[in-house]
Design an enzyme around this catalytic site. Sequence first.
Site, PDB file in Angstrom:
ATOM      1  N   HIS A 153       5.112   4.667  -2.742  1.00 49.03           N
ATOM      2  CA  HIS A 153       3.989   5.259  -2.071  1.00 49.03           C
ATOM      3  C   HIS A 153       3.410   4.153  -1.237  1.00 49.03           C
ATOM      4  O   HIS A 153       3.384   2.934  -1.385  1.00 49.03           O
ATOM      5  CB  HIS A 153       3.000   5.665  -3.218  1.00 49.03           C
ATOM      6  CG  HIS A 153       2.046   6.454  -3.148  1.00 49.03           C
ATOM      7  ND1 HIS A 153       0.575   6.283  -2.487  1.00 49.03           N
ATOM      8  CD2 HIS A 153       1.918   7.924  -3.254  1.00 49.03           C
ATOM      9  CE1 HIS A 153       0.093   7.405  -2.444  1.00 49.03           C
ATOM     10  NE2 HIS A 153       0.722   8.388  -2.767  1.00 49.03           N
ATOM     11  N   HIS A 158      -1.400   3.084  -6.755  1.00 46.05           N
ATOM     12  CA  HIS A 158      -1.771   4.026  -5.483  1.00 46.05           C
ATOM     13  C   HIS A 158      -1.282   3.532  -4.110  1.00 46.05           C
ATOM     14  O   HIS A 158      -0.398   3.630  -3.555  1.00 46.05           O
ATOM     15  CB  HIS A 158      -2.931   4.791  -5.705  1.00 46.05           C
ATOM     16  CG  HIS A 158      -3.000   5.996  -4.535  1.00 46.05           C
ATOM     17  ND1 HIS A 158      -3.442   5.702  -3.568  1.00 46.05           N
ATOM     18  CD2 HIS A 158      -2.492   7.096  -4.959  1.00 46.05           C
ATOM     19  CE1 HIS A 158      -3.264   6.866  -2.722  1.00 46.05           C
ATOM     20  NE2 HIS A 158      -3.106   7.766  -3.640  1.00 46.05           N
TER      21      HIS A 158
END
Length: 125
Positions: free
Chosen positions: A25, A68
């Site tokens: 990610h 994240h």
Amino acid sequence: MLALLLLSAVSIEEFAVPTRDARPHDPAAAPDGALWFTEQKSNKLGRLDPKSHQIKEFPLPVRDSGPHGLAVDAGGNVWFTANYQGYVGKLDPGTGAVARFPTGGDPHTPVIDAGMIWFTEQEAG
């Protein structure tokens, strides 16, 4: 005035992440040319060396951090948001040490501007 750049050829390379189902990610380029990325489901950060094509993984010490997004500062430190556990972290790639800065929320999308770390907090109002 609009400028238009035409590319005659594009080359795309793909690299397998060592940990299966890691969910890579939010990649970010580092000053040394490396490409860093989060591995949201495997609780790691990854570093791809574009010259050697080697990937090194850095496990995070807090279980289920849910890394994240990330950004790399001028000194090579990797700042990341751990949205499952509500903290911003700083990885020293030389030692693997991680410093934690609790946010009390759900941090996402860090950027670095003039030496400051900025991030969003999802669902924090």
